[in-house]
Design a protein around this motif. Structure first.
Motif, PDB file in Angstrom:
ATOM      1  N   LYS A 413       0.852  -1.237   0.066  1.00  0.00           N
ATOM      2  CA  LYS A 413       0.076  -0.024  -0.098  1.00  0.00           C
ATOM      3  C   LYS A 413       0.935   1.320   0.052  1.00  0.00           C
ATOM      4  O   LYS A 413       1.676   1.488   0.901  1.00  0.00           O
ATOM      5  CB  LYS A 413      -1.024   0.089   1.154  1.00  0.00           C
ATOM      6  CG  LYS A 413      -2.242  -0.677   1.064  1.00  0.00           C
ATOM      7  CD  LYS A 413      -3.322  -0.159   0.196  1.00  0.00           C
ATOM      8  CE  LYS A 413      -4.524  -0.775   0.242  1.00  0.00           C
ATOM      9  NZ  LYS A 413      -5.426  -0.004  -0.666  1.00  0.00           N
ATOM     10  N   SER A 414       0.388   2.290  -0.804  1.00  0.00           N
ATOM     11  CA  SER A 414       0.972   3.535  -0.843  1.00  0.00           C
ATOM     12  C   SER A 414       0.834   4.331   0.597  1.00  0.00           C
ATOM     13  O   SER A 414      -0.051   4.082   1.209  1.00  0.00           O
ATOM     14  CB  SER A 414       0.420   4.490  -1.810  1.00  0.00           C
ATOM     15  OG  SER A 414       0.810   4.083  -2.960  1.00  0.00           O
ATOM     16  N   VAL A 415       2.184   4.861   1.083  1.00  0.00           N
ATOM     17  CA  VAL A 415       2.216   5.452   2.445  1.00  0.00           C
ATOM     18  C   VAL A 415       3.072   6.540   2.421  1.00  0.00           C
ATOM     19  O   VAL A 415       3.755   6.811   1.378  1.00  0.00           O
ATOM     20  CB  VAL A 415       2.604   4.258   3.431  1.00  0.00           C
ATOM     21  CG1 VAL A 415       1.964   3.240   3.748  1.00  0.00           C
ATOM     22  CG2 VAL A 415       4.248   3.936   3.391  1.00  0.00           C
ATOM     23  N   CYS A 416       3.056   7.282   3.503  1.00  0.00           N
ATOM     24  CA  CYS A 416       3.757   8.526   3.466  1.00  0.00           C
ATOM     25  C   CYS A 416       4.142   8.840   4.967  1.00  0.00           C
ATOM     26  O   CYS A 416       3.430   8.302   5.917  1.00  0.00           O
ATOM     27  CB  CYS A 416       3.183   9.973   2.978  1.00  0.00           C
ATOM     28  SG  CYS A 416       1.868  10.533   3.546  1.00  0.00           S
ATOM     29  N   LEU A 464       3.297   7.433  10.470  1.00  0.00           N
ATOM     30  CA  LEU A 464       3.234   6.793   9.250  1.00  0.00           C
ATOM     31  C   LEU A 464       1.783   6.827   8.642  1.00  0.00           C
ATOM     32  O   LEU A 464       0.811   6.147   9.586  1.00  0.00           O
ATOM     33  CB  LEU A 464       3.779   5.435   9.568  1.00  0.00           C
ATOM     34  CG  LEU A 464       3.626   4.341   8.130  1.00  0.00           C
ATOM     35  CD1 LEU A 464       4.188   4.618   7.113  1.00  0.00           C
ATOM     36  CD2 LEU A 464       4.042   2.780   8.822  1.00  0.00           C
ATOM     37  N   VAL A 465       1.482   7.052   7.362  1.00  0.00           N
ATOM     38  CA  VAL A 465       0.058   7.466   7.031  1.00  0.00           C
ATOM     39  C   VAL A 465      -0.218   6.603   5.859  1.00  0.00           C
ATOM     40  O   VAL A 465       0.546   6.333   5.103  1.00  0.00           O
ATOM     41  CB  VAL A 465      -0.011   8.868   6.850  1.00  0.00           C
ATOM     42  CG1 VAL A 465      -1.922   9.051   6.524  1.00  0.00           C
ATOM     43  CG2 VAL A 465       0.108   9.629   8.052  1.00  0.00           C
ATOM     44  N   GLN A 466      -1.511   6.003   6.021  1.00  0.00           N
ATOM     45  CA  GLN A 466      -1.833   5.525   4.629  1.00  0.00           C
ATOM     46  C   GLN A 466      -2.306   6.257   3.590  1.00  0.00           C
ATOM     47  O   GLN A 466      -3.209   7.169   3.992  1.00  0.00           O
ATOM     48  CB  GLN A 466      -2.853   4.280   4.873  1.00  0.00           C
ATOM     49  CG  GLN A 466      -3.344   3.482   3.576  1.00  0.00           C
ATOM     50  CD  GLN A 466      -4.063   2.241   3.770  1.00  0.00           C
ATOM     51  OE1 GLN A 466      -3.414   1.644   4.598  1.00  0.00           O
ATOM     52  NE2 GLN A 466      -5.233   2.152   3.285  1.00  0.00           N
ATOM     53  N   THR A 467      -1.688   6.481   2.496  1.00  0.00           N
ATOM     54  CA  THR A 467      -1.934   7.711   1.510  1.00  0.00           C
ATOM     55  C   THR A 467      -3.518   7.775   1.210  1.00  0.00           C
ATOM     56  O   THR A 467      -3.997   8.778   1.309  1.00  0.00           O
ATOM     57  CB  THR A 467      -1.046   7.673   0.054  1.00  0.00           C
ATOM     58  OG1 THR A 467       0.201   7.560   0.612  1.00  0.00           O
ATOM     59  CG2 THR A 467      -1.424   8.865  -0.676  1.00  0.00           C
ATOM     60  N   ASP A 468      -4.315   6.538   0.725  1.00  0.00           N
ATOM     61  CA  ASP A 468      -5.534   6.766   0.171  1.00  0.00           C
ATOM     62  C   ASP A 468      -6.570   7.014   1.154  1.00  0.00           C
ATOM     63  O   ASP A 468      -7.472   7.589   1.138  1.00  0.00           O
ATOM     64  CB  ASP A 468      -5.819   5.410  -0.636  1.00  0.00           C
ATOM     65  CG  ASP A 468      -5.674   4.363   0.040  1.00  0.00           C
ATOM     66  OD1 ASP A 468      -5.275   4.341   1.211  1.00  0.00           O
ATOM     67  OD2 ASP A 468      -6.024   3.291  -0.428  1.00  0.00           O
ATOM     68  N   THR A 469      -6.303   6.652   2.570  1.00  0.00           N
ATOM     69  CA  THR A 469      -7.291   6.757   3.639  1.00  0.00           C
ATOM     70  C   THR A 469      -6.949   7.850   4.558  1.00  0.00           C
ATOM     71  O   THR A 469      -7.845   8.561   5.331  1.00  0.00           O
ATOM     72  CB  THR A 469      -7.425   5.298   4.427  1.00  0.00           C
ATOM     73  OG1 THR A 469      -6.347   4.954   4.757  1.00  0.00           O
ATOM     74  CG2 THR A 469      -7.908   4.235   3.373  1.00  0.00           C
ATOM     75  N   GLY A 470      -5.650   8.244   4.761  1.00  0.00           N
ATOM     76  CA  GLY A 470      -5.129   9.139   5.782  1.00  0.00           C
ATOM     77  C   GLY A 470      -5.217   8.667   7.360  1.00  0.00           C
ATOM     78  O   GLY A 470      -5.037   9.110   8.151  1.00  0.00           O
ATOM     79  N   GLU A 471      -5.410   7.120   7.212  1.00  0.00           N
ATOM     80  CA  GLU A 471      -5.092   6.428   8.598  1.00  0.00           C
ATOM     81  C   GLU A 471      -3.877   6.686   9.176  1.00  0.00           C
ATOM     82  O   GLU A 471      -2.706   6.380   8.284  1.00  0.00           O
ATOM     83  CB  GLU A 471      -5.647   5.023   8.412  1.00  0.00           C
ATOM     84  CG  GLU A 471      -7.170   4.902   7.980  1.00  0.00           C
ATOM     85  CD  GLU A 471      -7.794   3.405   7.963  1.00  0.00           C
ATOM     86  OE1 GLU A 471      -8.357   2.906   8.670  1.00  0.00           O
ATOM     87  OE2 GLU A 471      -7.074   2.722   6.987  1.00  0.00           O
ATOM     88  N   LEU A 472      -3.778   6.841  10.290  1.00  0.00           N
ATOM     89  CA  LEU A 472      -2.636   6.557  11.064  1.00  0.00           C
ATOM     90  C   LEU A 472      -2.015   5.044  11.409  1.00  0.00           C
ATOM     91  O   LEU A 472      -2.750   4.266  11.947  1.00  0.00           O
ATOM     92  CB  LEU A 472      -2.579   7.283  12.501  1.00  0.00           C
ATOM     93  CG  LEU A 472      -1.232   7.314  13.384  1.00  0.00           C
ATOM     94  CD1 LEU A 472      -0.217   7.778  12.655  1.00  0.00           C
ATOM     95  CD2 LEU A 472      -1.428   7.871  14.442  1.00  0.00           C
ATOM     96  N   LEU A 473      -1.059   4.750  10.561  1.00  0.00           N
ATOM     97  CA  LEU A 473      -0.770   3.543  10.474  1.00  0.00           C
ATOM     98  C   LEU A 473       0.183   3.037  11.668  1.00  0.00           C
ATOM     99  O   LEU A 473       0.297   1.804  12.489  1.00  0.00           O
ATOM    100  CB  LEU A 473      -0.172   2.986   9.198  1.00  0.00           C
ATOM    101  CG  LEU A 473      -1.002   3.009   8.046  1.00  0.00           C
ATOM    102  CD1 LEU A 473      -0.079   2.552   6.793  1.00  0.00           C
ATOM    103  CD2 LEU A 473      -2.073   2.157   8.122  1.00  0.00           C
TER     104      LEU A 473
END
Length: 545
Positions: A413-416, A464-473
Motif C-alpha cells: 500500500k502507498s504510504v507517507c 506513518l500514514v496510509q495515503t489513500d485513507t489518511g489513517e495513522l498506521l
C-alpha cells in the motif's frame, strides 16, 4: 511522460586539444570530459539550460565569485572550453501530449541520439536559491552534496550549487520542432504534490541505456522566497544535476525546477532527498542579466515565457490536509517529532525525550509557530522493545484533527511519513512517500512495520500514514544504520503499528491512568527479538532413528 523525456538532454564539457574538435568529431575519446543533464528551453532558438557546477573547473579566475555575483559571460572561462549536447530524439507510441504541446508519431519509435556542438552564453546565479540555501543548510551541520566521482576536484558544496549555465545549440534548430518548454511557477507547489524528475544517471556514460530516466516522487518540503529551494523524495543519481523536475496536469507536463544535487548528507547521514532549484526564479535572474548586458538582449525574445501561474498540481495536496498532524518535540539538546492525538495528547518516542520529564512542543499553524510546555506522562523502559512516550500539553493546541487509527496493514500500500526530520522547525515538517514494504508479526499480531519512505534523524516520533485513507498506521521509530560500514539507509525504516497502541490509548481516554501503558514494557521475548533485529532461533527436528 513521453514529453518529459523529450525535453531533457546530456551536456558534456572538456578542454579541447590544439586539434579542432568539429561538429561530428568523436569526443568520447577525450581523456577528461565532464557531464551533467540539461533541459531544452527553446528548440527553435537552440537554448539549453543545465547545471553551472559543471563549468566551475573551467573558470580562469575562481575568485570572481561572491555572494552578490549574478552572472558571468564566456570570457570568464577557458578559451579551449568545448561543449556538446546529446539529445534523444526517440519518439514513442500513443500520441501522448508532450511538454511542448505537440503529439508524437507512433511510426517513429526508434532511438536517435545526436551529438551537437554547443556555445556557452552565460552563467546565472539564482540569488533567491542561494539565500534560502545558506539559511537552511547550516555549515555547523556538516552538509555534503554529491556531484559524482568525476566532479571530485571541483569547487565543493554550496560554492557553486546556485549557478546555472545557458547554452546555445545551433544544430538543435535543424533537428527539432519550433517549440518552447511549458513551465509553472514554483509558487504553485505544496508539500505532497506529485512530481517527476528527469535526468541522465552518470551523465554521458551509456546514454543509450540511461538517458532521460524518470523518477516519481512528491514535494517533501519547500523553502525560501517563491519556494526557491525544493526538496523531493524522487530518486535521482549523480549525473542528473541540471535535469528537470516536472508536475503533470492531465497529459501535459510542466517544468517547475532544475535538479541541483541528487544526494545530500548531513553529518555523514544520507537523507534520501534530492535538492532542486525553482525554474522561474532562474528565469528571473536571467532576465535581470539580460537587462544589464546589451550582448544578451536577444535572449529577451528567446527565453520561454509560456507560464500557467494558476496551475496548482494537487497530487497528494488535496488529501494531505486531513492527514494526522505532527509537532516538533524539543528536549533541549535533542529534538524529534510527535503525533498529535488530540489538542493536548502527543505520542512520540522515548529516545526523543532524552530522559527529560518536561519538554517543549512546537506546532506550526498557518499563521505562526506555537510553543507549549508538555509533561511526560509515560515513557517505556530503555530495555523495553517498544520505544514509546506519552506527553500531555499544559495548554491545548488549536484546530487539531483527531487521527483515525488503522487496525489492519497491507504490504504494498502507498504510504507517507510526516515528521520533522533533517531541518527541525526551520521549514516545518517534511513529507516523504513510499510503500508499506513489510509487516512483521508475532503470534499473528503486527509487531513492526517497514516502509520505503525516506526517514532521517529527527523524524522519530513522526506519523506513518496510509495515503489513500489518511489513517495513522504507525509511529516512526528509526531508519537503519550499518555501523560497520558507517552508512545510513533512510529507505529502510521501522515503525510501531497502531494496533499495538490503540487499545491502550482507548483505555487511557476513559481512565486517564498513564500506568496503562506499562504493558508496553512487557511485550514478550518474540517482540523483543524482532525489535533487536535478532535472528529467529532455528528449530531442528530430532531424529527418529
Amino acid at each position: 511522460m513521453v514529453g518529459i523525456a523529450e525535453t531533457c538532454c546530456v551536456v558534456t564539457a572538456f578542454e579541447s586539444s590544439e586539434k579542432h574538435v568539429g561538429e561530428q568529431s568523436d569526443y568520447s575519446k577525450v581523456h577528461k570530459q565532464f557531464s551533467c543533464s540539461g533541459v531544452i528551453l527553446n528548440e527553435s532558438h537552440g537554448l539549453v539550460l543545465c547545471s553551472g557546477h559543471l563549468f566551475s573547473r573551467f573558470l580562469i579566475r575562481k575568485d570572481v565569485l561572491s555572494t552578490d555575483f549574478q552572472f558571468l559571460l564566456r570570457g570568464s572561462f577557458s578559451d579551449t572550453l568545448t561543449i556538446y549536447v546529446q539529445h534523444d530524439y526517440t519518439t514513442h507510441p500513443s500520441n501522448a501530449i508532450t511538454c511542448r504541446g505537440r503529439t508524437t508519431n507512433p511510426e517513429q519509435n526508434r532511438l536517435k541520439l545526436t551529438h551537437l556542438k554547443a556555445e556557452f552564453i552565460v552563467l546565472i546565479n539564482c540569488l533567491e536559491f542561494q539565500t534560502a540555501f545558506l539559511e537552511l543548510f547550516k555549515v555547523s551541520d556538516n552538509w555534503r552534496f554529491s556531484l559524482g566521482e568525476e566532479h571530485a576536484d571541483l569547487i565543493k558544496d554550496s560554492d557553486f550549487l546556485s549557478y546555472f549555465a545557458l547554452l546555445r545549440v545551433p544544430g538543435l534548430v535543424k533537428s527539432a520542432g519550433k517549440d518552447t518548454v511549458h513551465w509553472v511557477s514554483s509558487c504553485a507547489l505544496e508539500k505532497g504534490c506529485e512530481v517527476f524528475a528527469c535526468g541522465s544517471p552518470f551523465g554521458s556514460v551509456c546514454p543509450d541505456l540511461f538517458m532521460n530516466t524518470l523518477s516519481k516522487g512528491i514535494v517533501s518540503n519547500v523553502v525560501g522566497k517563491d519556494n526557491a529551494v525544493i526538496l523531493t523524495d524522487s530518486h535521482c543519481l549523480p549525473g542528473t544535476e541540471g535535469g528537470g523536475l516536472f508536475v503533470k496536469e492531465g497529459d501535459a507536463a510542466f517544468l517547475v525546477g532544475l535538479i541541483v544535487s541528487p544526494f545530500c548528507w548531513k553529518s555523514r547521514e544520507w537523507v534520501g532527498l534530492t535538492l532542486v532549484c525553482s525554474f522561474h526564479l532562474i528565469l528571473q535572474n536571467l532576465a535581470q542579466a539580460v537587462n544589464h548586458r546589451q550582448s544578451l538582449n536577444k535572449l529577451s525574445i528567446e527565453v520561454p515565457v509560456d507560464v500557467n501561474q494558476a496551475l496548482l498540481h494537487k497530487g497528494l495536496c488535496a488529501i494531505i490536509q486531513n492527514f494526522p498532524m505532527v509537532c516538533l518535540v524539543d528536549s533541549n539538546q535533542f529534538w524529534g517529532s510527535g503525533v498529535l492525538l488530540n489538542s493536548q495528547l502527543v505520542l512520540t518516542c522515548r529516545h526523543v525525550l532524552n530522559g527529560k520529564s518536561r519538554v517543549v512542543v512546537r506546532y506550526k499553524t498557518s499563521k505562526r509557530l506555537l510553543s507549549v510546555m508538555g509533561d511526560v506522562l509515560f515513557a517505556t523502559k530503555v530495555t523495553a522493545p517498544f520505544d514509546v512516550a506519552i506527553v500531555w500539553l499544559q495548554e491545548p493546541l488549536p484546530d487539531i484533527i483527531v487521527p483515525k487509527l488503522a487496525s489492519s496493514f497491507k504490504p504494498g500500500k502507498s504510504v507517507c511519513i510526516i515528521g520533522y526530520g533533517v531541518f527541525g522547525h526551520s521549514c516545518g515538517h517534511s513529507v516523504t512517500s513510499g510503500i508499506l514494504s513489510k509487516v512483521v508479526t508475532c503470534q499473528s499480531q503486527a509487531a513492526m512495520l517497514q516502509t520505503t519512505c525516506a526517514v532521517q534523524a529527527g523524524a522519530s516520533g513522526g506519523a506513518l500514514v496510509q495515503t489513500d485513507t489518511g489513517e495513522l498506521l504507525g509511529l516512526v521509530c528509526s531508519n537503519t544504520r550499518d555501523f560497520a560500514a558507517d552508512v545510513t539507509y533512510p529507505h529502510l525504516n521501522f515503525c510501531i503499528p497502531m494496533s499495538v497502541l490503540a487499545p491502550l490509548l482507548q483505555a487511557f481516554s476513559v481512565t486517564h491512568d498513564p500506568t496503562i501503558f506499562q504493558k508496553l514494557d512487557d511485550a514478550g521475548p518474540e517482540v523483543a527479538r524482532v525489535w533487536r533485529l535478532q535472528i529467529r532461533p532455528q528449530r531442528h527436528q530430532t531424529s527418529r532413528l
